[in-house]
Enzyme design. Structure first.
Site, PDB file in Angstrom:
ATOM      1  N   ARG A   1      23.426  25.753  56.802  1.00 13.57           N
ATOM      2  CA  ARG A   1      22.968  24.823  57.830  1.00 13.57           C
ATOM      3  C   ARG A   1      22.752  25.580  59.142  1.00 13.57           C
ATOM      4  NH1 ARG A   1      28.009  21.088  56.667  1.00 13.57           N
ATOM      5  NH2 ARG A   1      28.790  23.198  56.806  1.00 13.57           N
TER       6      ARG A   1
ATOM      7  N   SER B   1      30.389  16.758  54.797  1.00 15.49           N
ATOM      8  CA  SER B   1      31.223  15.698  54.210  1.00 15.49           C
ATOM      9  C   SER B   1      32.344  15.321  55.170  1.00 15.49           C
ATOM     10  CB  SER B   1      31.836  16.171  52.892  1.00 15.49           C
ATOM     11  OG  SER B   1      30.837  16.533  51.986  1.00 15.49           O
TER      12      SER B   1
ATOM     13  N   HIS C   1      23.608  17.778  50.598  1.00 14.84           N
ATOM     14  CA  HIS C   1      23.822  18.416  49.294  1.00 14.84           C
ATOM     15  C   HIS C   1      22.648  18.111  48.360  1.00 14.84           C
ATOM     16  CE1 HIS C   1      28.354  17.930  50.244  1.00 14.84           C
ATOM     17  NE2 HIS C   1      28.097  19.215  50.313  1.00 14.84           N
TER      18      HIS C   1
ATOM     19  N   LYS D   1      41.387  22.306  52.035  1.00 15.05           N
ATOM     20  CA  LYS D   1      40.944  21.076  52.698  1.00 15.05           C
ATOM     21  C   LYS D   1      41.952  19.969  52.431  1.00 15.05           C
ATOM     22  CE  LYS D   1      36.066  22.072  53.013  1.00 15.05           C
ATOM     23  NZ  LYS D   1      34.706  21.757  52.579  1.00 15.05           N
TER      24      LYS D   1
HETATM   25  O1  PNS Z   1      32.063  22.671  49.675  1.00 13.45           O
HETATM   26  P1  PNS Z   1      32.962  23.802  50.046  1.00 13.45           P
HETATM   27  O2  PNS Z   1      34.363  23.279  50.357  1.00 13.45           O
HETATM   28  O3  PNS Z   1      32.416  24.666  51.149  1.00 13.45           O
HETATM   29  O4  PNS Z   1      33.098  24.724  48.733  1.00 13.45           O
HETATM   30  C1  PNS Z   1      33.940  25.863  48.724  1.00 13.45           C
HETATM   31  C2  PNS Z   1      34.065  26.405  47.291  1.00 13.45           C
HETATM   32  C3  PNS Z   1      34.582  25.341  46.351  1.00 13.45           C
HETATM   33  C4  PNS Z   1      32.718  26.903  46.809  1.00 13.45           C
HETATM   34  C5  PNS Z   1      35.077  27.601  47.351  1.00 13.45           C
HETATM   35  O5  PNS Z   1      36.278  27.167  47.889  1.00 13.45           O
HETATM   36  C6  PNS Z   1      35.311  28.214  45.964  1.00 13.45           C
HETATM   37  O6  PNS Z   1      34.525  28.988  45.494  1.00 13.45           O
HETATM   38  N1  PNS Z   1      36.442  27.814  45.337  1.00 13.45           N
HETATM   39  C7  PNS Z   1      36.818  28.318  44.026  1.00 13.45           C
HETATM   40  C8  PNS Z   1      37.929  29.364  44.133  1.00 13.45           C
HETATM   41  C9  PNS Z   1      37.363  30.736  44.471  1.00 13.45           C
HETATM   42  O7  PNS Z   1      36.661  31.345  43.697  1.00 13.45           O
HETATM   43  N2  PNS Z   1      37.706  31.201  45.688  1.00 13.45           N
HETATM   44  C10 PNS Z   1      37.257  32.487  46.182  1.00 13.45           C
HETATM   45  C11 PNS Z   1      35.959  32.346  46.942  1.00 13.45           C
HETATM   46  S1  PNS Z   1      35.436  33.877  47.617  1.00 13.45           S
END
Ligand code: PNS
Length: 164
Positions: free
Chosen positions: A92, A130, A18, A42
């Protein structure tokens, strides 16, 4: 580039992968907001959002154009509220691509003015996540050098507590 970018994620916890993306983004955009979001999908959350923010604040303090924040609800709504038109995501492997492509297109459908920009992690971080760090650490493996030192210390302490 004179743009405000949001780098969203679970960051549970922040890894050196990150940080690699944050550094690259800070070199490109005028301001980067690293935004912690609880991810309800998660289930293996180790650190609270407050703890994740505190780690990020500490490790991002060296970049003057990086700010740490958190949000709940839709990412695009948060971005619009902040006046940002860029979402950054790290890539990645090719395997990341399918999910990231889906998210980027869904976000674009919700808010066409916001562009998702993908930055490639350095090769040395390409296998890092993570979840994997947490799993290996929980099983007693060595994750030194994969996460910032403050994260490593807190993670080992937390896992010790969990195990006792
Ligand atoms: O680190 P991660 O878990 O890959 O992050 C995922 C994250 C937090 C970016 C995604 O879950 C997110 O955008 N969450 C906010 C809710 C939302 O807008 N969901 C629709 C995504 S298309």
């Amino acid at each position: 580039m004179g743009a405000l970018a949001i780098y969203p994620g679970s960051f549970d916890p922040v890894t050196n992968g990150h940080l690699d993306i944050i550094e690259r983004a800070a070199g490109i955009f005028s301001k980067v907001i690293v935004a912690v979001a609880p991810n309800p999908l998660k289930r293996s959350e180790l650190f609270s959002v407050e703890e994740r923010i505190s780690f990020l604040n500490e490790v991002c303090s060296k970049w003057t154009n990086v700010e740490v924040d958190s949000f709940t609800g839709l990412l695009v709504e948060y971005a619009i509220g902040k006046g940002a038109n860029i979402i950054i995501r790290g890539l990645r492997f090719v395997s990341d691509f399918e999910f990231e492509f889906q998210m980027a297109l869904m976000n674009r459908r919700q808010a066409p003015s916001i562009e998702t920009v993908f930055l490639m992690t350095g090769a040395e971080h390409s296998y890092l996540s993570s979840s994997l760090v947490k799993e290996v650490a929980a099983l007693g493996g060595n994750v030194e050098g994969l996460v910032p030192d403050i994260v490593l210390k807190s993670m080992l302490k937390k896992l010790q507590k969990k195990g006792s």
